[in-house]
Design an enzyme around this catalytic site. Structure first.
Site, PDB file in Angstrom:
ATOM      1  N   ASP A   1       4.188  -4.012  -7.527  1.00 31.69           N
ATOM      2  CA  ASP A   1       3.225  -4.337  -6.288  1.00 31.69           C
ATOM      3  C   ASP A   1       2.328  -5.166  -6.694  1.00 31.69           C
ATOM      4  O   ASP A   1       1.485  -5.208  -7.991  1.00 31.69           O
ATOM      5  CB  ASP A   1       2.495  -2.833  -6.167  1.00 31.69           C
ATOM      6  CG  ASP A   1       1.360  -2.911  -4.918  1.00 31.69           C
ATOM      7  OD1 ASP A   1       1.220  -4.250  -4.613  1.00 31.69           O
ATOM      8  OD2 ASP A   1       0.870  -2.265  -4.491  1.00 31.69           O
TER       9      ASP A   1
ATOM     10  N   HIS B   1       4.282  -3.681  -2.720  1.00 25.20           N
ATOM     11  CA  HIS B   1       3.528  -2.978  -2.227  1.00 25.20           C
ATOM     12  C   HIS B   1       4.024  -1.959  -1.364  1.00 25.20           C
ATOM     13  O   HIS B   1       3.484  -0.764  -1.111  1.00 25.20           O
ATOM     14  CB  HIS B   1       2.395  -3.663  -1.337  1.00 25.20           C
ATOM     15  CG  HIS B   1       1.003  -2.989  -0.880  1.00 25.20           C
ATOM     16  ND1 HIS B   1       0.417  -2.412  -1.842  1.00 25.20           N
ATOM     17  CD2 HIS B   1       0.573  -2.757   0.208  1.00 25.20           C
ATOM     18  CE1 HIS B   1      -0.642  -1.732  -1.281  1.00 25.20           C
ATOM     19  NE2 HIS B   1      -0.501  -2.247   0.173  1.00 25.20           N
TER      20      HIS B   1
ATOM     21  N   SER C   1      -3.017   2.301  -0.141  1.00 24.01           N
ATOM     22  CA  SER C   1      -3.440   1.009   0.133  1.00 24.01           C
ATOM     23  C   SER C   1      -4.737   1.280   1.019  1.00 24.01           C
ATOM     24  O   SER C   1      -5.409   1.823   0.209  1.00 24.01           O
ATOM     25  CB  SER C   1      -2.522   0.299   1.070  1.00 24.01           C
ATOM     26  OG  SER C   1      -2.711  -0.871   1.391  1.00 24.01           O
TER      27      SER C   1
END
Lengths: 377, 202
Positions: free
Chosen positions: A321, A354, A156
């Site tokens: 995601d 995610h 991320s």
């Protein structure tokens, strides 16, 4: 607790830098501290060091535990990945977890004392960017005697730092490992961040960011911010499977208390987060996300921006995601291909959205583990 | 002499110039790319959908991209590879013609191999009333990954119709090259393809 695949009890360390750090915004910090942890042993050639960069709410506490009585409760955020015999194998690598500037976990940030005023920085802490974080991390690398990282790894927002490393210090990174990340935020990503920020900024307890002096915290705003954020970390499928339309009381009660289980879950996550995280840190971290865009200086041309990179790459994304969808990772992959970089890309089927990057689904860890195992020291 | 027990690898290697950029579609565990990396020092990338194969490629030191070929090659730039290879997978994809055109857009040349459905033992199986099952067609009809069933003659006709230049064609049976009536005697066909009007050189 004697798990042979855990790095065991760990203690964070602090590096102090008494040197002015010029920031992207034009502001500067007169000096700063970075908190970090290390696992494994740096080899004589200093060729086995791996830097792990954290995401929005993460810290330097990547692996191991703080309390031998409660190893699971005090475990690092990527403990399933880092340890002896784990994919990021501490028998092979010397792993460094670092806490970024602006954090509330010990590195210099809004809660630290501003030497100019003798009071906490609060809202006066300058906005920092991914490039600033990486610059500070490079100073820590110098301090640790690490000239070149075998790999810089992140998921991320951490993946953005890994990418930034390969661009800002191409000679100092041999492998960039970028997981569940993106080359820049989309308008929708920024929109969610803005809602989160407005929740905090409009909380009466925010006091323009100087809430520490008032002895309060904008808990409600932070709680809302986390609730919004949390929705974007999960997948629709997973939410449907986990909560569906399950009712707390088995009936409709026609009021605003918790009726659906998903409401209870979000409130719980929001309350928990608001109990330990700092609102100013949340604000500035979401801004760092918004600003990240290495192609910005190249007229939006990511291929041109990535021409500087010299590392090999492993990129991974997760099918469910939607915050940083696989498409976003593919943009990075195609830009790397254009520049003739060596790159492998895994698009992992995982239903956890995610947050999948924090889990240990077998194909994800197999591919990542194979990549890390292939790194020649 | 044949490494990895794949005689077609040697044939493909003959068409590859050292140091080339090679894209292998449906690359499996990366064996061909690993072979070409060792023999021809190529800069190779594989495309593979199966997660087990993706990890195997990485373990083999082969760059692999987990893309779905049915979504096409639109992300790849024009002329970005010297050769785009599809080894024994053409019969498993649905969009045959668009894919062949894409291979020749992304690569200067394309290399494809496929099992020849008109191979004599296959014809005999059909004549005896059954779908062929053989070394290169090892699947029963109900669990075959193959979705396109075609012959050397069919493929030649398609290339002529689509303006795809056949620069070389080799047929094999039992690992040995066959020259006489390849559509009858070849069980496996290997093609080097190009765009009409562009270079022919190996």
């Amino acid at each position: 607790m004697n798990d042979p695949r855990s790095v065991g009890l760990v203690v964070p360390q602090t590096a102090r830098f008494d040197k002015v750090l010029e920031l992207t915004s034009g502001a500067s910090l007169p000096g700063f501290e970075l908190v970090y942890e290390t696992y494994g042993t740096l080899n004589a050639a200093r060729s086995n060091a791996v830097l792990v960069c954290h995401a929005l709410s993460g810290s330097h506490h990547v692996a191991g535990f703080y309390d031998a009585e409660e190893p699971e409760k005090t475990a690092g955020w990527w403990d399933n990945l880092v340890g002896p015999g784990k994919p990021l194998d501490t028998n092979k690598f010397f792993v460094v977890g670092v806490n970024n500037l602006g954090s509330c976990y010990g590195s210099t940030g809004p809660m630290s004392v501003n030497p100019e005023t003798g009071k906490p920085y609060g809202a006066d802490f300058p906005l920092v960017t991914v490039a600033d974080w990486v610059k500070a991390q490079a100073w820590l690398s110098d301090r640790l005697g690490i000239d070149t990282w075998a790999a810089v790894v992140g998921g991320s927002l951490g993946g953005m730092q890994a990418l930034e490393w390969t661009l800002a210090y191409p000679e100092r990174v041999r492998h960039g490992v970028i997981i569940a990340s993106a080359p820049k935020l989309s308008a929708q990503n920024i929109a969610f961040n803005e809602v989160a920020r407005q929740a905090i900024l409009s909380d009466p307890d925010f006091h323009g960011g100087h809430y520490y002096e008032h002895g309060v915290v904008p808990r409600n705003g932070l709680r809302l911010a986390r609730m919004v954020g949390h929705i974007t970390y999960l997948s629709d499928d997973q939410m449907a499977e986990k909560f569906g339309r399950q009712l707390r009381h088995g009936e409709h009660r026609f009021n605003y208390d918790v009726e659906f289980e998903i409401e209870s879950y979000l409130r719980y996550q929001g309350d928990k987060f608001a109990g330990f995280f700092d609102a100013n840190t949340y604000l500035l971290t979401t801004k760092a996300l918004d600003y990240f865009d290495p192609a910005f200086a190249y007229g939006g041309d990511l291929r041109a921006a990535l021409a500087r990179a010299k590392a090999d790459f492993f990129v991974a994304s997760f099918t469910t995601d939607w915050r940083f969808a696989p498409e976003r990772s593919r943009e990075i992959v195609y830009a790397l291909l254009h520049n003739g970089r060596k790159v492998s890309y895994a698009e992992v089927e995982c239903d956890a959205g995610h947050d999948s990057f924090l889990l240990d689904s077998p194909h994800y860890h197999a591919a990542l583990g194979a990549y890390l195992e292939g790194i020649v020291l | 002499m044949t490494l990895y027990g794949r005689f077609d690898f040697d044939c493909i290697a003959r068409w590859i110039t050292p140091g080339e950029r090679v894209l292998d579609l449906g690359c499996g565990d990366g064996a061909l790319l690993k072979f070409l990396q060792q023999e021809k020092a190529i800069h190779g990338y594989g495309v593979e959908l199966d997660p087990g194969n993706v990890s195997a490629c990485i373990a083999n030191g082969v760059n692999v991209l987990q893309f779905d070929l049915e979504r096409g090659l639109s992300g790849f730039e024009d002329d970005s590879f010297d050769h785009v290879i599809m080894s024994l997978s053409l019969q498993t994809v649905r969009h045959t013609v668009p894919l062949l055109k894409e291979m020749l857009r992304v690569g200067h040349e394309a290399v494809v191999s496929f099992p020849n459905f008109a191979y004599k033992p296959h014809r005999e199986a059909i004549a005896a009333g059954h779908m062929p099952v053989s070394k290169h067609l090892p699947y029963d009809w109900y669990d075959s990954p193959n979705v396109r069933f075609f012959t050397i003659a069919d493929f030649d006709a398609l290339c002529a119709e689509q303006g795809i230049q056949v620069r070389e064609r080799v047929a094999f049976a039992e690992g040995v090259e066959v020259s006489e009536d390849p559509n009858l005697n070849g069980e496996l066909a290997l093609y080097r393809l190009g765009r009409l009007g562009s270079g022919t050189g190996v």
